[in-house]
Design a protein around this motif. Sequence first.
Motif, mmCIF file in Angstrom:
data_model
loop_
_atom_site.group_PDB
_atom_site.id
_atom_site.type_symbol
_atom_site.label_atom_id
_atom_site.label_comp_id
_atom_site.label_asym_id
_atom_site.label_seq_id
_atom_site.Cartn_x
_atom_site.Cartn_y
_atom_site.Cartn_z
ATOM 1 N N ASP A 68 50.350 39.306 -49.212
ATOM 2 C CA ASP A 68 51.645 39.003 -49.820
ATOM 3 C C ASP A 68 52.625 40.116 -49.505
ATOM 4 O O ASP A 68 52.360 41.284 -49.814
ATOM 5 N N ASP A 125 56.786 41.039 -49.921
ATOM 6 C CA ASP A 125 58.081 40.680 -50.493
ATOM 7 C C ASP A 125 59.058 41.840 -50.293
ATOM 8 O O ASP A 125 58.942 42.881 -50.939
ATOM 9 N N THR A 150 49.692 35.113 -46.545
ATOM 10 C CA THR A 150 49.905 33.767 -47.076
ATOM 11 C C THR A 150 51.324 33.576 -47.602
ATOM 12 O O THR A 150 51.841 32.470 -47.597
ATOM 13 N N THR A 151 51.947 34.676 -48.050
ATOM 14 C CA THR A 151 53.295 34.602 -48.616
ATOM 15 C C THR A 151 54.146 35.725 -48.053
ATOM 16 O O THR A 151 53.744 36.892 -48.090
ATOM 17 N N ASP A 201 58.369 36.975 -48.040
ATOM 18 C CA ASP A 201 59.730 36.746 -48.516
ATOM 19 C C ASP A 201 60.643 37.826 -47.946
ATOM 20 O O ASP A 201 60.545 39.001 -48.316
ATOM 21 N N SER A 251 51.583 30.125 -45.931
ATOM 22 C CA SER A 251 51.943 28.881 -46.617
ATOM 23 C C SER A 251 53.347 28.927 -47.206
ATOM 24 O O SER A 251 53.964 27.885 -47.406
ATOM 25 N N THR A 252 53.854 30.129 -47.478
ATOM 26 C CA THR A 252 55.194 30.278 -48.059
ATOM 27 C C THR A 252 55.989 31.297 -47.252
ATOM 28 O O THR A 252 55.549 32.430 -47.083
ATOM 29 N N HIS A 286 60.077 32.606 -46.953
ATOM 30 C CA HIS A 286 61.462 32.536 -47.409
ATOM 31 C C HIS A 286 62.326 33.437 -46.530
ATOM 32 O O HIS A 286 62.153 34.656 -46.522
ATOM 33 N N TYR A 294 55.274 37.503 -56.745
ATOM 34 C CA TYR A 294 55.853 36.867 -55.566
ATOM 35 C C TYR A 294 56.409 35.477 -55.879
ATOM 36 O O TYR A 294 56.281 34.561 -55.096
#
Length: 670
Positions: A142, A144, A165-166, A168, A189-190, A192, A300
């Motif tokens: 993750d 961010d 996986t994430t 941002d 999967s995410t 932004h 997140y």
Amino acid sequence: MGTSVLLLCIWVFAMSFVNGLTDQADVSALNALFGSMNSAPQLTGWTANGGDPCGKPWKGVTCFGSAVTSIKLSGMQLSGSLGYSLNTMVSLIGLDLSNNNLGGGGVIPYNLPPNLERLSLAGNSYSGGIPYSISLMVSLKDLDLSHNQLRGSLDDMFGKLSNITTMDLSFNSFTGALPESFSNLLNLSTLHLQNNQFTGTIDVLAALPLRNLRTYGNWLSSGPTPPPGHRTNPGQGSADWNNPSDELIVKKSSSIGGGGIAGIVISILVIAAIIAFFLVKRKSRKSSREELIEKNHNFYSVPPMEFKEMIPIQPSASFNVETLQPVSSVCLKPPPIERKKSIDDHISNTSTVEKPSISPIKATTFLVADLQIATSSFSADNLIGEGSIGRVYRAKFNDGTVLAVKKINSSAIPSQSSNEFLDVVANISQLHHPNVTELVGYCSEHGQYLLAYEFHKNGSLHDLLHLLDEYSKPLTWANRIKIALGTARALEYLHEVCSPPVHHKNLKSANVLLDEELSPHLSDCGLAGIVPALEYQDHSMASGYSAPEVAMSGHYTLKSDVYSFGVIMLELMTGRKPFDSSKPRSEQSLVRWSAPQLHDIDALDKMVDPSLEGLYPAKALSRFADVIALCVQTEPEFRPPMSEVVQALVRLVQRSNMSKRTFSRDLSLP
């Protein structure tokens, strides 16, 4: 027997929790982090020296056994920076410093914990690009970095981050195309990306298992890249700049009827969004940072969509530190327009700010008599150097300790100014960095002012470069990079970690001291307050280290230090003195002679120090010269901050063709 062994292991494991003997590398890193965040009182339990975070509770710190595994300090109103030694926290897997005031417009530090699985620096004030060290975090899941001031294009650095996986990156100022290495994010999967200035297509995301993709507020499309200045119509498969509902729709319809229904549904949603936009347009809206804070404190979670009119800005050309060719990329040179206020600008406009109280002096008090004995009454035999404010002597004490004692000239400190001297000593005693010469003690007695520093066996960089004899061994290329990087780290600490920032003002190779392993230690740090500016100016002008603005107006800023550092890098590359009257007139000033040739590969081979005998990677030499060119630019606002110089030198090392074994031995990189 097996049961006994198991019980013993459980007992040892339990005792590690009871005793709380935290790993000392983690303790030191947290101490440095605490200091760099201005020793915030809200960090209960934290201390700048020692402590046991795994034995006694430290705010936001979680341990497993004796290792610190998580730091979560979201929304704590923290300011300052992240220190310089987080990379030693090898057990740290979670770092959440979101929704604070960290960064101060500086870049994200390169020396982050290497084994992180979760990293959030969202909602801070970081600028620049994404540090290269993140590309090596193979365990990262993750990431961010949203709601900062990050800018430039994304380097193609995501190839090893297949576990993410994430991610941002929203609400920044990133430009350019999405990097090809995004296609390696096979678990993503995410994603932004909204509210940036990305251009080009999203083709690199086609094969990813994305469930949530946000790209609105960019110039991204699913088709061919439009020509500059051309805006595709939403009906042509583009990601419309003003369309906040622009998200990836993973499910595709195989029938015409289904597609028609989907189109109708999407049209209704768009119309509803437009109506909602006009209904709320007149209402006051919270800032993006306030919205981020209201993410229910989820590490997140997704920020709420904004319906905001934005004007697309075409990315401007800048200079890449690798090639110095015009590209739209993360670079050291800031853009010439709409420049963010630098640290230097802030300092020059804060003369009315109340000076913080001086901390207690953390150094030993010496008697003049003791120092006289240790230096044989400051004899010429023990003289090891002479600077602009005094002479330096080798002092050997009865217990075998050897120190370097600087005897400050009486002209540097007016009579009856012991309080002024003690203020300076108190400030210097707060400086602690592996590449800054440590103050051991001081003496203020009978009108004498002396400073005692740690002693470094190999003397100064100036002597190693310019006072070679038949018995001297020239510095290798690896050691030259090591010295440049260590010195840059020292300046980064002074400029961007210390609060308030520390101007050196007397940066030269004679003040770069080398220990037994040829690691650099910057001396004379914090002495600017007791030396008249004109004395610095006259000295630096005569020696070739002076920045143009200092020579012309006497105005000195942090960027003047950056210029002087560039001159030291020139010394390392060429082996020449900054000013040499024995050279032909056109070659006497090192900067004037070398600057026009720093981008010429053929000229670089002729400029490099002959004592290297060609034992250097040509590509690394070119990159080294590129960094020099940025540091010695005439206009101070175009010189990079030292944190960006450090990152450029780290990348130089990591991308060099030199062997890994050589660097691990000579460079001691994190």
